[in-house]
Write a protein that holds these residues in place. Structure first.
Motif, PDB file in Angstrom:
ATOM      1  N   LEU A  65      71.627  38.913 -14.796  1.00 12.13           N
ATOM      2  CA  LEU A  65      72.097  40.204 -15.290  1.00 12.13           C
ATOM      3  C   LEU A  65      71.086  41.307 -14.989  1.00 12.13           C
ATOM      4  O   LEU A  65      71.459  42.418 -14.597  1.00 12.13           O
ATOM      5  CB  LEU A  65      72.365  40.132 -16.793  1.00 12.13           C
ATOM      6  N   ARG A  66      69.809  41.012 -15.158  1.00 17.90           N
ATOM      7  CA  ARG A  66      68.786  42.028 -14.912  1.00 17.90           C
ATOM      8  C   ARG A  66      68.721  42.413 -13.440  1.00 17.90           C
ATOM      9  O   ARG A  66      68.476  43.583 -13.109  1.00 17.90           O
ATOM     10  CB  ARG A  66      67.432  41.514 -15.403  1.00 17.90           C
ATOM     11  N   MET A  67      68.963  41.471 -12.547  1.00 24.01           N
ATOM     12  CA  MET A  67      69.009  41.817 -11.124  1.00 24.01           C
ATOM     13  C   MET A  67      70.216  42.690 -10.820  1.00 24.01           C
ATOM     14  O   MET A  67      70.123  43.655 -10.052  1.00 24.01           O
ATOM     15  CB  MET A  67      69.035  40.550 -10.268  1.00 24.01           C
ATOM     16  N   GLY A  70      69.487  46.198 -11.835  1.00 21.42           N
ATOM     17  CA  GLY A  70      68.355  46.862 -11.203  1.00 21.42           C
ATOM     18  C   GLY A  70      67.127  46.918 -12.074  1.00 21.42           C
ATOM     19  O   GLY A  70      66.164  47.623 -11.752  1.00 21.42           O
ATOM     20  N   ILE A  71      67.120  46.182 -13.205  1.00 24.84           N
ATOM     21  CA  ILE A  71      65.923  46.119 -14.039  1.00 24.84           C
ATOM     22  C   ILE A  71      64.818  45.392 -13.277  1.00 24.84           C
ATOM     23  O   ILE A  71      63.638  45.752 -13.357  1.00 24.84           O
ATOM     24  CB  ILE A  71      66.244  45.425 -15.375  1.00 24.84           C
ATOM     25  N   ILE A  72      65.202  44.361 -12.553  1.00 22.49           N
ATOM     26  CA  ILE A  72      64.303  43.690 -11.613  1.00 22.49           C
ATOM     27  C   ILE A  72      65.034  43.572 -10.286  1.00 22.49           C
ATOM     28  O   ILE A  72      66.269  43.559 -10.254  1.00 22.49           O
ATOM     29  CB  ILE A  72      63.859  42.296 -12.119  1.00 22.49           C
ATOM     30  N   ASP A  73      64.291  43.510  -9.219  1.00 23.96           N
ATOM     31  CA  ASP A  73      64.890  43.385  -7.892  1.00 23.96           C
ATOM     32  C   ASP A  73      64.911  41.928  -7.451  1.00 23.96           C
ATOM     33  O   ASP A  73      63.968  41.173  -7.730  1.00 23.96           O
ATOM     34  CB  ASP A  73      64.111  44.214  -6.866  1.00 23.96           C
ATOM     35  N   LEU A 174      76.832  42.373 -21.517  1.00 27.30           N
ATOM     36  CA  LEU A 174      76.322  41.898 -22.799  1.00 27.30           C
ATOM     37  C   LEU A 174      75.596  40.572 -22.589  1.00 27.30           C
ATOM     38  O   LEU A 174      76.195  39.600 -22.112  1.00 27.30           O
ATOM     39  CB  LEU A 174      77.477  41.695 -23.791  1.00 27.30           C
ATOM     40  N   ASP A 175      74.334  40.526 -22.958  1.00 25.87           N
ATOM     41  CA  ASP A 175      73.532  39.316 -22.793  1.00 25.87           C
ATOM     42  C   ASP A 175      73.467  38.582 -24.130  1.00 25.87           C
ATOM     43  O   ASP A 175      72.850  39.055 -25.081  1.00 25.87           O
ATOM     44  CB  ASP A 175      72.119  39.680 -22.312  1.00 25.87           C
ATOM     45  N   GLU A 176      74.142  37.430 -24.203  1.00 27.40           N
ATOM     46  CA  GLU A 176      74.220  36.624 -25.424  1.00 27.40           C
ATOM     47  C   GLU A 176      74.621  37.487 -26.634  1.00 27.40           C
ATOM     48  O   GLU A 176      73.924  37.519 -27.664  1.00 27.40           O
ATOM     49  CB  GLU A 176      72.887  35.921 -25.698  1.00 27.40           C
ATOM     50  N   PRO A 177      75.752  38.180 -26.562  1.00 25.19           N
ATOM     51  CA  PRO A 177      76.100  39.119 -27.639  1.00 25.19           C
ATOM     52  C   PRO A 177      76.455  38.446 -28.959  1.00 25.19           C
ATOM     53  O   PRO A 177      76.380  39.086 -30.016  1.00 25.19           O
ATOM     54  CB  PRO A 177      77.319  39.858 -27.072  1.00 25.19           C
ATOM     55  N   VAL A 203      84.188  43.847 -18.611  1.00 23.66           N
ATOM     56  CA  VAL A 203      83.201  43.275 -19.527  1.00 23.66           C
ATOM     57  C   VAL A 203      82.657  41.992 -18.905  1.00 23.66           C
ATOM     58  O   VAL A 203      83.422  41.095 -18.539  1.00 23.66           O
ATOM     59  CB  VAL A 203      83.813  42.954 -20.905  1.00 23.66           C
ATOM     60  N   ILE A 204      81.348  41.908 -18.787  1.00 23.34           N
ATOM     61  CA  ILE A 204      80.701  40.679 -18.351  1.00 23.34           C
ATOM     62  C   ILE A 204      79.684  40.301 -19.414  1.00 23.34           C
ATOM     63  O   ILE A 204      78.899  41.143 -19.857  1.00 23.34           O
ATOM     64  CB  ILE A 204      80.040  40.841 -16.964  1.00 23.34           C
ATOM     65  N   PHE A 205      79.739  39.055 -19.880  1.00 20.79           N
ATOM     66  CA  PHE A 205      78.792  38.634 -20.897  1.00 20.79           C
ATOM     67  C   PHE A 205      78.280  37.236 -20.585  1.00 20.79           C
ATOM     68  O   PHE A 205      78.969  36.412 -19.986  1.00 20.79           O
ATOM     69  CB  PHE A 205      79.395  38.696 -22.301  1.00 20.79           C
ATOM     70  N   SER A 206      77.034  37.001 -20.989  1.00 19.58           N
ATOM     71  CA  SER A 206      76.454  35.672 -20.868  1.00 19.58           C
ATOM     72  C   SER A 206      76.557  34.968 -22.201  1.00 19.58           C
ATOM     73  O   SER A 206      76.528  35.606 -23.263  1.00 19.58           O
ATOM     74  CB  SER A 206      74.988  35.766 -20.427  1.00 19.58           C
TER      75      SER A 206
END
Length: 330
Positions: A65-67, A70-73, A174-177, A203-206
């Protein structure tokens, strides 16, 4: 570098390639100090879908999700989000709930929601107006002027979720919402996600809880060990395992028994076996002609949990079960 799409990725995403995509990723790779956390992930998330990334803790969900955001490349691979290869260019159209929750304890609930919206370009005055409306809609109007430190952990999490939505994003990630919410508030969140999808929001969630993915998702990506062995519809995942037939007969012996599949197992008057490729009609004709005495017959499709075990393996399934058990004890 744009990675080539492998056969597995094509097969898993064939059902969505004809629809406009909110998210497209190919061959995403991320390494940390020599450890490969994500290893060649492919995703295709259609616009307006509810999409789940399902896997145990440590599988690579958050890093993926972070990739995308764009939080991390990524160290390798290709990503496109809302039509852009530069995630920060479309950041104001995205709502993101990180796995690590964090609100300023001294802020009032209304101000906290408005502040998160302001980070996405929403004017504070409009953010406050929308915040109060959202709090009322979701049964938290009484908490509008309470400080975050005065709220329970579950209530504070709901406030942060509303902050994720206040600027009316096109895409919600949403990351582990569901983590940290009791059963009642998990139900409220599921209803909220369905409402977003009904309005056309993607909506995409883990999650590491299969039940949420099975109830909510159009499509899922199963991730284990940084890889995605399956990406596609929930129905397609469940179809990896043949449906099971449960047959009850009055007779327990006769020539008709030889017509049952070789994998059949017997429990009293009940027979259990995978649904034959030809269906049950030819078998039923044989049983009726042989006077087996059919008392009941049911066909049960595999659940997403069984599909996860078949696709990701027993080790990943045990990790998932341990994560679910730990969540229930919180």
């Amino acid at each position: 570098m744009r990675a080539q799409i492998g056969e597995a990725g094509l097969a898993g995403n064939a059902g969505v390639m004809s629809r406009a995509l909110a998210i497209e990723a190919r061959g995403l790779v991320k390494r940390f100090d020599g450890f490969t956390a994500v290893d060649g992930v492919d995703l295709a998330v259609p616009e307006g879908a509810v999409y789940g990334i399902l896997g145990p803790n440590g599988a690579g969900k958050t890093t993926t999700l972070r990739m995308l955001l764009g939080i991390i490349d990524p160290d390798a691979g290709y990503r496109r989000i809302l039509g852009s290869e530069r995630p920060h260019d479309v950041a104001r159209a995205i709502g993101y709930l990180p796995e690590e929750r964090g609100l300023y304890p001294a802020m009032k609930a209304t101000e906290a929601i408005a502040f998160v919206g302001a980070l996405r370009g929403l004017p504070l005055r409009e953010g406050r107006r929308r915040a109060r409306k959202l709090l009322e809609e979701y049964g938290l109007g009484y908490a509008a002027d309470r400080q975050i430190r005065q709220l329970s952990k579950g209530m504070a999490q709901q406030v942060q979720i509303l902050g994720t939505l206040v600027h009316r994003p096109r895409l919600v990630m949403l990351d582990e919402p569901f983590s940290g919410l009791d059963a009642l508030n998990q139900g409220k969140l599921e209803k909220m996600i369905r409402g977003l999808a009904a309005e056309g929001t993607t909506v995409i969630f883990s999650t590491h809880v299969i039940a949420h993915a099975e109830r909510l998702c159009d499509d899922v990506a199963i991730i284990a060990g940084g890889k995605v062995p399956f990406a596609g519809s929930v129905d397609l995942a469940r179809d990896r395992i043949p449906a099971q037939v449960r047959l009850e007969t009055r007779a327990v012996a006769g020539d008709w028994v030889h017509a049952l599949p070789s994998s059949v197992r017997r429990e009293g008057r009940f027979w259990h076996f995978p649904l034959p490729d030809t269906g049950v009609e030819p078998l039923l004709r044989t049983l009726i002609a042989s006077d087996a005495g059919i008392l009941s017959l049911s066909i049960e499709r595999a659940g997403l949990h069984d599909a996860f075990v078949a696709i990701a393996g027993e080790a990943a399934a045990r990790s998932l079960a341990a994560d679910e058990g730990g969540e229930e004890r919180k």
